[in-house]
Design an enzyme around this catalytic site. Structure first.
Site, PDB file in Angstrom:
ATOM      1  N   HIS A  42       0.845  -1.206   0.000  1.00 46.40           N
ATOM      2  CA  HIS A  42       0.000   0.000   0.000  1.00 46.40           C
ATOM      3  C   HIS A  42       0.879   1.256   0.000  1.00 46.40           C
ATOM      4  O   HIS A  42       0.586   2.231  -0.695  1.00 46.40           O
ATOM      5  CB  HIS A  42      -0.890   0.038   1.247  1.00 46.40           C
ATOM      6  CG  HIS A  42      -1.840  -1.115   1.380  1.00 46.40           C
ATOM      7  ND1 HIS A  42      -1.657  -2.119   2.298  1.00 46.40           N
ATOM      8  CD2 HIS A  42      -2.988  -1.416   0.722  1.00 46.40           C
ATOM      9  CE1 HIS A  42      -2.657  -2.988   2.218  1.00 46.40           C
ATOM     10  NE2 HIS A  42      -3.471  -2.598   1.260  1.00 46.40           N
ATOM     11  N   ARG A 192      -3.707 -10.402   4.191  1.00 49.41           N
ATOM     12  CA  ARG A 192      -4.074 -11.762   4.611  1.00 49.41           C
ATOM     13  C   ARG A 192      -2.864 -12.571   5.085  1.00 49.41           C
ATOM     14  O   ARG A 192      -3.044 -13.611   5.710  1.00 49.41           O
ATOM     15  CB  ARG A 192      -4.808 -12.502   3.483  1.00 49.41           C
ATOM     16  CG  ARG A 192      -6.215 -11.965   3.258  1.00 49.41           C
ATOM     17  CD  ARG A 192      -7.080 -12.905   2.414  1.00 49.41           C
ATOM     18  NE  ARG A 192      -8.473 -12.508   2.444  1.00 49.41           N
ATOM     19  CZ  ARG A 192      -9.068 -11.717   1.540  1.00 49.41           C
ATOM     20  NH1 ARG A 192      -8.376 -11.227   0.528  1.00 49.41           N
ATOM     21  NH2 ARG A 192     -10.350 -11.409   1.652  1.00 49.41           N
TER      22      ARG A 192
HETATM   23  P1  AMP Z   1      -6.305  -4.059  -0.431  1.00 51.94           P
HETATM   24  O1  AMP Z   1      -6.169  -3.265   0.827  1.00 51.94           O
HETATM   25  O2  AMP Z   1      -5.778  -5.461  -0.303  1.00 51.94           O
HETATM   26  O3  AMP Z   1      -7.670  -3.970  -1.035  1.00 51.94           O
HETATM   27  O4  AMP Z   1      -5.327  -3.383  -1.481  1.00 51.94           O
HETATM   28  C1  AMP Z   1      -5.424  -2.022  -1.800  1.00 51.94           C
HETATM   29  C2  AMP Z   1      -4.563  -1.742  -3.000  1.00 51.94           C
HETATM   30  O5  AMP Z   1      -3.209  -2.071  -2.706  1.00 51.94           O
HETATM   31  C3  AMP Z   1      -4.967  -2.566  -4.230  1.00 51.94           C
HETATM   32  O6  AMP Z   1      -4.860  -1.755  -5.380  1.00 51.94           O
HETATM   33  C4  AMP Z   1      -3.947  -3.672  -4.211  1.00 51.94           C
HETATM   34  O7  AMP Z   1      -3.715  -4.230  -5.493  1.00 51.94           O
HETATM   35  C5  AMP Z   1      -2.725  -2.953  -3.710  1.00 51.94           C
HETATM   36  N1  AMP Z   1      -1.777  -3.909  -3.124  1.00 51.94           N
HETATM   37  C6  AMP Z   1      -2.036  -4.851  -2.188  1.00 51.94           C
HETATM   38  N2  AMP Z   1      -0.933  -5.598  -1.953  1.00 51.94           N
HETATM   39  C7  AMP Z   1       0.032  -5.133  -2.779  1.00 51.94           C
HETATM   40  C8  AMP Z   1       1.394  -5.491  -3.026  1.00 51.94           C
HETATM   41  N3  AMP Z   1       1.988  -6.490  -2.381  1.00 51.94           N
HETATM   42  N4  AMP Z   1       2.082  -4.783  -3.941  1.00 51.94           N
HETATM   43  C9  AMP Z   1       1.493  -3.769  -4.623  1.00 51.94           C
HETATM   44  N5  AMP Z   1       0.219  -3.379  -4.442  1.00 51.94           N
HETATM   45  C10 AMP Z   1      -0.507  -4.048  -3.540  1.00 51.94           C
END
Ligand code: AMP
Length: 287
Positions: A42, A192
């Site tokens: 993030h 996760r």
């Molecule tokens: P989430 O909180 O999992 O819904 O993710 C929010 C944003 O962060 C989404 O656009 C995800 O694709 C991105 N994101 C989550 N994990 C990663 C990662 N390891 N590398 C790059 N972007 C990420």
């Protein structure tokens, strides 16, 4: 308009008003939607976003409608205090943290479905998931009114679906994609990962090991998708704590299966490690 300190907004109308005022003042808005429990993945989006415009808005919203009835909505890790600290370090101007009841009042009845792209990969294992994602992102775009929004390639299918929605519905926002950020040993960062115990954390490395094997075979001249998929499956199946949901080699735009890799392909997998479902991917390219 100047912002001296980070604002936390929970009310939808207040967020809409803030964004309208910012636009009237000629400021551009950059937006990073998240479900919180923030990590360096993030942070990479926030760092990039900070450079792309005037006002950086991050949402934290665990979106109930993208979780299936047997999925982990209630359990999903939440840590607002830690998230606010990480937001502040990354110079976020506004954290938007709405309540589920305000986002989805009793009589809520509209949904957005990106019909074809939904029928692949996670869309098959998680029915309704991407409908929930597209709907919440459309709502967030309407509330935050961003000029630019950033999404990670970690959720590759989600990224394609958001881009398609923006194109099909003529939304006035530029979608910027960002590479996957990994732990030192290669595990893709994910909220996760917090669910994993010590043995599962070790076992989870099989996703990246399998992806690297696929990449290695491709760069050694193997173009037959089945041959690559079989070797990858062997790696995952050798791990007792792992259970394959899918391993696919597909077209990077349509997500259709490829039999043979010409120049470019998406190598994507979803694997359950114990009770935790993890996804990862890598782009194979000759370019
Ligand atoms: P989430 O909180 O999992 O819904 O993710 C929010 C944003 O962060 C989404 O656009 C995800 O694709 C991105 N994101 C989550 N994990 C990663 C990662 N390891 N590398 C790059 N972007 C990420």
């Amino acid at each position: 308009m100047t912002i001296d300190y980070m604002k936390l907004i929970t009310n939808i109308n207040e967020m809409r008003q803030f964004s309208s005022d910012a636009k009237k003042a000629g400021k551009s808005i950059v937006f990073v939607p998240t479900m919180g429990c923030l990590h360096e993945g993030h942070a990479s989006l926030l760092k990039k976003g900070r450079k792309l415009g005037d006002i950086l808005v991050m949402s934290i919203f665990v979106n109930p409608i993208q979780f299936g009835p047997k999925e982990d909505y209630a359990l999903y890790p939440r840590d607002l205090k830690k998230d606010l600290a990480l937001a502040e370090v990354n110079k976020v101007d506004v954290v938007f943290n709405p309540l589920a009841e305000e986002m989805y009042p009793d009589n809520f009845q509209t949904a957005i479905e990106v019909e074809k792209l939904n029928n692949y990969l996670c869309g098959i294992s998680r029915p309704g998931h991407f409908k929930g994602v597209a709907t919440v992102v459309a709502k967030l775009f309407n509330i935050v009114k961003p000029d630019i929004a950033l999404f990670g390639e970690k959720d590759y299918q989600q990224l394609l679906i958001i881009k398609k929605m923006v194109q099909d519905l003529n939304m006035d926002v530029t979608v910027v994609s960002m590479p996957i950020i990994r732990e030192a040993d290669g595990l893709a960062m994910s909220s996760r990962n917090n669910y994993l115990n010590k043995d599962e954390r070790r076992a989870a490395l099989c996703l990246y090991t399998a992806l690297l094997k696929g990449k290695d075979m491709f760069h050694n001249g193997v173009t037959d998708a089945q041959a690559i998929l079989q070797k990858m499956r062997n790696i995952i199946e050798a791990e007792p704590l792992a259970e394959v949901d899918y391993i696919k080699i597909c077209n990077v735009n349509t997500l259709d299966d490829l039999e043979r890799i010409a120049d470019k392909a998406l190598l994507a997998l979803a694997v359950k490690i114990g009770r935790t479902r993890l996804i990862d991917n890598i782009i194979l390219s000759n370019e």
